[in-house]
Design an enzyme around this catalytic site. Structure first.
Site, PDB file in Angstrom:
ATOM      1  N   CYS A   1       3.860  -3.242   4.920  1.00 59.79           N
ATOM      2  CA  CYS A   1       4.439  -3.455   3.588  1.00 59.79           C
ATOM      3  C   CYS A   1       5.751  -4.226   3.627  1.00 59.79           C
ATOM      4  O   CYS A   1       6.308  -4.564   2.588  1.00 59.79           O
ATOM      5  CB  CYS A   1       4.646  -2.119   2.893  1.00 59.79           C
ATOM      6  SG  CYS A   1       3.187  -1.082   3.010  1.00 59.79           S
TER       7      CYS A   1
ATOM      8  N   HIS B   1       1.234  -1.509  -5.763  1.00 58.39           N
ATOM      9  CA  HIS B   1       1.752  -1.899  -4.450  1.00 58.39           C
ATOM     10  C   HIS B   1       0.963  -3.102  -3.920  1.00 58.39           C
ATOM     11  O   HIS B   1      -0.212  -2.983  -3.589  1.00 58.39           O
ATOM     12  CB  HIS B   1       1.617  -0.709  -3.495  1.00 58.39           C
ATOM     13  CG  HIS B   1       2.384  -0.848  -2.223  1.00 58.39           C
ATOM     14  ND1 HIS B   1       2.828  -2.058  -1.736  1.00 58.39           N
ATOM     15  CD2 HIS B   1       2.810   0.084  -1.332  1.00 58.39           C
ATOM     16  CE1 HIS B   1       3.472  -1.864  -0.599  1.00 58.39           C
ATOM     17  NE2 HIS B   1       3.474  -0.576  -0.335  1.00 58.39           N
TER      18      HIS B   1
ATOM     19  N   LYS C   1       7.020  -1.499  -8.537  1.00 60.06           N
ATOM     20  CA  LYS C   1       5.682  -0.955  -8.267  1.00 60.06           C
ATOM     21  C   LYS C   1       5.213  -0.059  -9.404  1.00 60.06           C
ATOM     22  O   LYS C   1       4.027   0.216  -9.535  1.00 60.06           O
ATOM     23  CB  LYS C   1       5.664  -0.192  -6.940  1.00 60.06           C
ATOM     24  CG  LYS C   1       5.789  -1.116  -5.731  1.00 60.06           C
ATOM     25  CD  LYS C   1       5.640  -0.373  -4.421  1.00 60.06           C
ATOM     26  CE  LYS C   1       5.816  -1.295  -3.231  1.00 60.06           C
ATOM     27  NZ  LYS C   1       7.235  -1.616  -2.945  1.00 60.06           N
TER      28      LYS C   1
ATOM     29  N   PHE D   1       4.592   0.834   6.794  1.00 59.59           N
ATOM     30  CA  PHE D   1       3.868   1.669   7.757  1.00 59.59           C
ATOM     31  C   PHE D   1       4.243   1.215   9.160  1.00 59.59           C
ATOM     32  O   PHE D   1       4.256   0.018   9.439  1.00 59.59           O
ATOM     33  CB  PHE D   1       2.363   1.446   7.604  1.00 59.59           C
ATOM     34  CG  PHE D   1       1.668   2.479   6.749  1.00 59.59           C
ATOM     35  CD1 PHE D   1       2.367   3.357   5.959  1.00 59.59           C
ATOM     36  CD2 PHE D   1       0.283   2.551   6.739  1.00 59.59           C
ATOM     37  CE1 PHE D   1       1.716   4.301   5.180  1.00 59.59           C
ATOM     38  CE2 PHE D   1      -0.380   3.479   5.958  1.00 59.59           C
ATOM     39  CZ  PHE D   1       0.341   4.353   5.180  1.00 59.59           C
TER      40      PHE D   1
ATOM     41  N   GLU E   1      14.175   7.238   0.326  1.00 59.49           N
ATOM     42  CA  GLU E   1      14.866   6.013  -0.095  1.00 59.49           C
ATOM     43  C   GLU E   1      16.078   6.354  -0.958  1.00 59.49           C
ATOM     44  O   GLU E   1      17.149   5.754  -0.823  1.00 59.49           O
ATOM     45  CB  GLU E   1      13.907   5.082  -0.859  1.00 59.49           C
ATOM     46  CG  GLU E   1      14.564   3.747  -1.188  1.00 59.49           C
ATOM     47  CD  GLU E   1      13.588   2.705  -1.729  1.00 59.49           C
ATOM     48  OE1 GLU E   1      12.449   3.067  -2.068  1.00 59.49           O
ATOM     49  OE2 GLU E   1      13.988   1.524  -1.805  1.00 59.49           O
TER      50      GLU E   1
ATOM     51  N   HIS F   1      11.986  -0.042  -2.730  1.00 62.38           N
ATOM     52  CA  HIS F   1      10.610  -0.059  -2.227  1.00 62.38           C
ATOM     53  C   HIS F   1       9.774   0.830  -3.153  1.00 62.38           C
ATOM     54  O   HIS F   1       8.683   0.467  -3.535  1.00 62.38           O
ATOM     55  CB  HIS F   1      10.583   0.429  -0.782  1.00 62.38           C
ATOM     56  CG  HIS F   1       9.244   0.312  -0.126  1.00 62.38           C
ATOM     57  ND1 HIS F   1       8.531  -0.864  -0.106  1.00 62.38           N
ATOM     58  CD2 HIS F   1       8.474   1.226   0.520  1.00 62.38           C
ATOM     59  CE1 HIS F   1       7.376  -0.665   0.524  1.00 62.38           C
ATOM     60  NE2 HIS F   1       7.318   0.589   0.916  1.00 62.38           N
TER      61      HIS F   1
END
Lengths: 200, 813
Positions: free
Chosen positions: B169, B347, B342, B406, B320, B309
C-alpha cells in the site's frame, strides 16, 4: 465423538488442537497447555491465528468462526451496554465470562480495554469452539430426505439422496450461543436493532 | 547543500468517481462516496463486496486489450501530461522519466475477450476458469512486471529511467518519493510519477477476505469505509490510478507552467516488526513522518493538514492516530486537521498513495480540506480533528500524505502551497551537487554454485557446473536442468519463525544473501538499524495454483457448475484455501523479510522492474550515498525462474534453451546483496573496500534502436572517465536480438572491449542476473586499471549499467 476429518484418530480434540498449535508455532506439545494464551505467552502473530484456524478446519472438517466475539456482542446488545468509551463494561465482562468459561474469570475484569480482549484467548478457547462446531456437524441431517451426512474432503453429502449439505457456520453458532448466554444473565441482556448487517 | 526544487505541474486520475481529476476532486470535496455494491463475474443476484470500482466503459476504447491497471495508468498519465501543458511526443526525451507503483496481481477476469472459452451464455464457466488457471498458470501472471511504466514511457517517447516499484500500500508513495528525490538531486527534468492498481479479481478479493482485512458490514456500501469511526471493521477495496507530473522548478517556470504545489519532503521507514501486525508503539509511522519533516526542513507546527493512511482497519487507525500525536505533540490538538480519503474512494492499494497525494496537493492548492465521511461514532482511541462529514475551507500552507503498507514499509510526502512569493527564495537553480564517493564493502550470494560468496567464487574458479536436474513437471516441459539452489539449506540460516513459514524460496534466498553481506560487513547493529535498504524483487512470486486448486475443489460439490456463486465460495470456501497465500505472494516480501530478520528500520525502496530490478536497486543505493542521503546502504535482489508460472512465461516467449532450438538460456535462481558505504565513512571505520562504484546509468529505449539506449546507460556510467572500459559483464542470453544489441554497443565502446557473461554458466535468473554480472565484474578488478562495466537490459527496453574500479590502496589501508 465425531472427529471430523479422521474418524480413526483415537486422540482427543484437546490433544489434536494442542498438536496443531504447537506445530504452527514451532513449539513442543509440552510448552502448549489449554491455559496458554496466544498473545504474549505463545507469541503468536495474527497470521499464526489464521494458519491455526485453517489447519483446524481441515483436520476436523468444520467451519471455524473468524469473528470478534466482543464486537458481535456490541452489535447484538448495543454500544454502551457492552463497551463504553473504549472500555468493556461490567455487563460486557459478565457476558464474556459465561461465553468463554475456559478463560479464568480473573483475566477478564471491568475496565479492560477493547483492544486487550484478544489477549485472553487461550488454546482452550479453540478447543471449545472446535467441539461446538463438531457437535453441530453431528446433529446435521439432510433437509430433503433426513439422511446422514458423509464427509468427502471439505464437503458434506447426504448418504441417502446424495445432496450436498453445507457445513454449519461456526460464526452463526457462536452468535446463537451468545444470545442464549445473554438470556441467562440477570437481568438478561436485551437485543437492539443496529443499522449494521450481520453478514454471516 | 543547495538542491533543486520540485513542483507538481500536471495531474491525471481514474477512480470510482470517474475519469478525470475534476470528477474525483469534486466527489471527494462534496463528501460523496465512490463505493458501491460490486457484482463480479458471475453472480448478478448477490453482490460480492462493497468496492470502489471504475466504470470501464469510460476508458478509451483503444486500450481495451490491456489489463485494468495498465488502462487506468495510461488514461491518468495522458491526462496528467496534457494537463501540464506538454505535447506528444515529448521534446527532450532523455530528461523525462517514469516511476510508477503498481501491483502485479493479475485480474484474469479482464482477459475475458481473449479467453472467450470461459463465457457460456453470458455467464462465467468457473470450472473452465479454474482448469485454465491450473493448466496454464502463466495466464495468471503478468510476466512483464515493468509493463505499465514502459507503456507510459513509450506513450511519451521518453528515454529517461522508467521504473516500477512495489511496496504494497506504500507503492505509489515510494514511486512519487523516489521520483522527487532523483529530480531534486539533478537527474532529469520531468518524471511522470504515481500509481495504478486493480485487485478486483476473485483471487485478490478472496485473499484479502481470508486475511480478515475487508470491511465486514457493508449493507449500505457507501457507509462501508469508516476510517476512525468506532464501528470500523476493515477496508473497502477499490481500483484506479493517479499520476502526477513532477517537474524541476526552473524547467517549469521557464515554460510558464501552472504550478499546483511544491513537493518539499519525503520520508520512508520500515517497521521491521511483522508482516501484517503493526508494531504496537507505532515507531515505523512515527519515524517515517519525522523523516519527511526533517527532509523538508520544517517543524511539526508548520503542517496544517495530514491526509492519513486511514484504512478503517481497527488497528491502523488507532496506531496512526497515536503516531500523529507522537510526532506533532500539542499541535495535534491545536490546528492540525487530519482526514482519510479512503472514506470516500476506498483503498486503491498500490495506487492509494498517488490519489491521496493528488488530493493533498489539491487541498493546499484550492484551500479546501477534504472530509472524512462515515465518521459518526467517535472512538476514544481516535481523537484527532478528522474534518468529519463536510469539507472545510482552510488556507493550509503545508500538508502531509501518509501511506503504510503490508510488510511494514511506510512513506510520507510533504507538499507546500505554491505562490510566487516563495518562488523568490529559489535556491541555486539546477545546481549539480558534488558527488560523494561510494564503495562496496561486503557481498552476499545465494547461487547455484554456492550459498556464500567464497563458495560461489571457488566453484566458479574450479569450473564446476551450476546446472542440476529439475523435477518431473519441468522435464515434461523439456527443461531437464536448471540453475537450482538447495532451498532448505539456504533457508536454514533464517531465524525468524514467521519468515520461515511464509517466505517463498526466492525471498528466502534474499534474506540469506542479505545476512551474509551484513555479517561480512561487520556493521554494528545501530548502523544496520538505520541503514537504507534497496531491493529488486520479482513482480509476482508465488504459487497461484493454490487458489485455482481450491476453486476446483469447491466446485466438486456443485451441481452442473455452469455458473458459480462468488458469495457462496467466500462463505464455504474459507477452509479450502491457505489464508496466507496472498501474503506469500507479496512482491515486497524479500525486502520486508530482510528488514524483520535484521531489524532494519531505515529508508527503503522495492523495485519490480523485470530483469533490471536488482541493478536498479544497486544504482539507487549508490545514488543515495553519493548525494549524501545516507552513509550506508544494503542493496540487492532476488529472483527465481525455476517456478512453473514464471518458467511458462519464458517458455511461451521462446527464450528457454531446449533440444532442437538454436539459442536461448537455461532458467536459474539466486540472490545477491551488497553493502555500500561512503568511501570516507568506510575508511574511518576500517572497512575493506572491495570496489569503488564510480558511475551508473539508466535509460529507456522509446522510438530508437535498443542499442542506443543501452549505449547511453553505459556511457553515463563512464562519465568522468575518458577512455573505454577494460571489460564489460553483460547478459549474453543467446537470443539473436539481445546478443546483437550487446555486440553493437561493445563495438561502439572500443576496439579492445570484450563482453563477458555469467549467464552461460549460471543460467538466467531474471532480476538477479545483472547483479551476478556485477559480482563477476567486481572479482575481475584486480587485473585492470580502467573501469569495468556491468550492465543488463530488459528486452531491449530498460537498460542499466554500473561502472566499478578497484579501490585505491590508500582507501583500503
Amino acid at each position: 465423538m465425531n472427529q471430523g476429518g479422521d474418524l480413526s484418530d483415537p486422540r482427543s480434540v484437546e490433544q489434536v488442537v494442542i498438536e496443531i498449535v504447537a506445530r504452527s508455532l514451532e513449539r513442543t506439545t509440552d510448552e502448549v497447555t489449554l491455559n496458554s494464551r496466544f498473545w504474549g505467552e505463545l507469541d503468536a502473530e495474527s497470521l499464526d491465528m489464521l494458519d491455526i484456524i485453517y489447519a483446524l478446519e481441515r483436520r476436523f472438517r468444520i467451519r471455524m468462526p473468524r469473528l470478534n466475539l466482543l464486537q458481535r456482542a456490541v452489535d447484538l446488545f448495543g454500544e454502551d451496554v457492552i463497551i463504553k468509551g473504549g472500555i468493556v463494561t461490567e455487563r460486557g465482562i459478565e457476558l464474556m465470562r459465561v461465553s468463554m468459561p475456559e478463560v479464568p474469570a480473573e483475566w477478564m475484569k471491568p475496565g479492560m480495554r477493547i483492544y486487550d480482549f484478544r489477549k485472553v484467548i487461550t488454546v482452550g478457547s479453540f478447543v471449545r469452539v472446535v467441539e461446538r462446531c463438531l457437535e453441530a456437524v453431528d446433529k446435521l441431517r439432510c433437509s430433503r430426505c433426513g439422511g446422514q451426512p458423509e464427509g468427502v474432503e471439505m464437503t458434506l453429502r447426504c448418504t441417502g439422496c446424495g445432496m450436498p449439505i453445507e457445513l454449519p457456520s461456526g460464526e452463526q453458532l457462536l452468535v446463537q450461543d451468545l444470545r442464549i448466554y445473554a438470556q441467562r444473565l440477570s437481568p438478561p441482556l436485551v437485543e437492539v436493532q443496529t443499522g449494521l448487517r450481520d453478514e454471516a | 547543500m543547495d538542491r533543486r526544487r520540485v513542483v507538481i505541474t500536471g495531474m491525471g486520475s481514474v477512480t470510482g468517481f470517474g475519469c478525470g481529476v475534476e470528477r474525483t476532486w469534486q466527489g471527494v470535496i462534496a463528501g460523496h462516496s465512490a463505493v458501491a455494491a460490486y457484482y463480479p463475474f458471475d453472480d448478478r443476484t448477490q453482490p460480492a463486496e462493497a468496492a470502489g470500482a471504475v466504470n470501464l466503459a469510460e476508458l478509451p476504447e483503444e486500450t481495451a486489450g490491456l489489463g485494468r491497471a495498465a488502462r487506468f495508468g495510461l488514461a491518468a498519465g495522458r491526462e496528467a501530461w496534457f494537463d501540464a501543458g506538454f505535447s506528444l511526443p515529448c521534446r527532450s526525451p532523455e530528461g523525462v522519466g517514469v516511476c510508477i507503483g503498481v501491483s502485479t496481481f493479475p485480474v484474469i477476469e479482464d482477459r475475458v475477450d481473449r479467453l472467450s472459452v470461459l463465457l457460456k451464455d453470458g455467464e462465467w464457466d468457473m470450472q473452465e476458469y479454474a482448469q485454465l488457471c491450473r493448466e496454464r498458470p502463466c495466464l495468471l501472471t503478468q510476466s512483464d512486471a515493468a509493463g505499465v511504466s514502459s507503456l507510459l514511457s513509450e506513450m511519451l517517447g521518453a528515454r529517461g529511467r522508467s521504473m516500477t516499484v512495489q511496496a504494497a500500500c506504500t507503492s505509489a508513495a515510494q514511486a512519487i518519493g523516489h521520483a522527487f528525490e532523483t529530480l531534486r538531486a539533478g537527474e532529469g527534468e520531468v518524471v511522470l510519477a504515481g500509481g495504478t492498481d486493480s485487485m478486483l479479481s476473485m483471487m485478490c478479493i478472496t485473499g484479502f477476505k481470508l486475511l480478515g482485512s475487508l470491511a465486514q458490514r457493508w449493507e449500505h456500501p457507501a457507509q462501508a469505509s469508516r476510517p476512525f469511526d468506532r464501528t470500523r471493521d476493515g477496508f473497502v477495496l477499490a481500483e484506479g490510478a493517479a499520476i502526477l507530473v513532477l517537474e524541476e522548478l526552473e524547467h517549469a517556470r521557464s515554460r510558464g507552467a501552472r504550478i499546483y504545489a511544491e513537493v518539499i519532503g519525503y520520508g520512508s521507514s520500515c517497521d521491521a516488526f511483522r508482516f501484517t501486525d503493526m508494531e504496537p508503539s507505532g515507531r515505523g509511522p512515527v519515524q517515517c513522518m519525522r523523516n519527511a519533516l526533517a527532509d523538508a526542513g520544517i517543524t511539526p507546527e508548520s503542517v496544517g493538514y495530514v491526509n492519513a493512511h486511514g484504512t478503517a482497519t481497527p488497528l491502523n487507525d488507532r496506531i496512526e492516530t497515536m503516531a500523529i500525536r507522537e510526532v506533532f505533540g500539542p499541535h495535534a490538538d491545536a490546528g492540525l486537521a487530519v482526514s482519510s480519503t479512503k472514506s470516500q474512494l476506498g483503498h486503491l492499494l498500490c495506487a492509494a498513495g498517488a490519489v491521496e497525494m493528488m488530493v493533498t496537493a489539491l487541498a493546499v492548492h484550492h484551500g479546501v480540506l477534504p472530509p472524512t465521511i462515515n465518521l459518526e461514532r467517535s472512538d476514544p482511541e481516535c481523537d484527532l480533528d478528522y474534518v468529519s462529514a463536510k469539507a472545510r475551507p482552510s488556507q493550509v500552507e503545508i500538508a502531509m500524505s501518509n501511506s503504510f503498507g503490508f510488510g511494514g514499509q511506510n512513506g510520507s510526502l510533504v507538499v507546500r502551497r505554491w505562490n510566487e512569493s516563495n518562488s523568490d527564495s529559489s535556491v541555486s537553480i539546477s545546481a549539480q551537487p558534488e558527488r560523494r564517493r561510494v564503495c562496496i564493502t561486503a557481498v552476499g550470494v545465494q547461487s547455484p554454485l554456492g550459498l556464500d560468496w567464497p563458495g560461489h567464487r571457488r566453484a566458479w574458479a574450479k569450473g564446476i557446473g551450476a546446472m542440476s536436474a529439475t523435477g518431473r513437471d519441468f522435464v515434461k516441459l523439456g527443461v531437464p536442468c536448471a540453475g537450482l539452489i538447495p532451498a532448505e539449506e539456504s533457508a536454514s540460516s533464517i531465524r525468524n519463525r514467521m519468515l520461515r513459514k511464509i517466505l517463498t524460496r526466492s525471498a528466502g534466498f534474499a534474506v540469506a544473501a542479505a545476512g551474509e553481506a551484513l555479517r561480512v560487513s561487520a556493521l554494528p547493529a545501530q548502523l544496520v538499524r538505520t541503514a537504507e535498504l534497496y531491493v529488486g524483487s520479482p513482480g509476482l512470486d508465488q504459487d497461484l495454483n493454490v487458489f485455482a486448486e481450491a476453486l476446483l475443489q469447491s466446485l466438486e460439490g456443485e451441481e452442473g457448475h455452469a455458473t458459480f456463486s462468488y458469495s457462496r465460495f467466500t462463505r464455504q470456501g474459507t477452509s479450502l484455501i491457505d489464508p496466507l497465500f496472498l501474503v506469500r505472494s507479496l512482491p515486497n516480501a524479500g525486502l520486508c523479510g530482510t528488514a524483520i530478520e535484521f531489524n532494519m528500520q531505515g529508508r527503503n525502496l522495492n523495485i519490480t522492474n523485470g530483469a533490471t530490478s536488482g541493478m536498479l536497486a544497486l544504482t539507487s543505493a549508490a545514488a543515495a550515498i553519493s548525494r549524501g542521503d545516507t552513509d550506508v546502504a544494503l542493496a540487492g535482489g532476488y529472483d527465481s525462474l525455476v517456478q512453473m508460472e514464471v518458467l511458462l512465461g519464458h517458455l511461451g516467449a521462446g527464450r528457454i534453451a531446449m533440444e532442437g532450438i538454436d539459442g536461448g538460456y537455461l532458467p536459474a535462481e539466486g540472490a545477491v546483496f551488497f553493502v555500500l558505504e561512503e568511501m570516507e565513512f568506510a575508511r574511518r571505520r576500517g572497512a575493506n573496500g572491495l570496489a569503488e562504484v564510480t558511475g551508473w546509468g539508466t535509460s529507456h529505449s522509446s522510438a530508437e534502436e535498443a542499442s542506443h539506449g543501452l549505449e547511453r546507460a553505459a556511457r553515463t556510467s563512464l562519465e568522468g572517465y575518458g577512455g573505454p572500459p577494460a571489460m564489460v559483464f553483460g547478459d549474453g542470453l543467446r537470443l539473436a536480438n539481445h546478443d546483437a544489441m550487446e555486440a553493437e554497443v561493445i563495438g561502439r565502446l572500443g576496439q579492445h572491449v570484450r563482453l563477458n557473461t555469467a549467464v552461460e554458466r549460471l543460467g538466467f535468473a531474471g532480476g538477479v542476473t545483472g547483479l551476478f554480472s556485477t559480482l563477476h565484474a567486481l572479482a575481475s578488478l584486480r587485473e585492470v586499471v580502467a573501469p569495468v562495466i556491468a550492465w543488463t537490459s530488459d528486452r531491449g527496453r530498460n537498460h542499466v549499467a554500473v561502472a566499478l574500479r578497484s579501490v585505491a590502496p590508500e582507501v583500503t589501508a
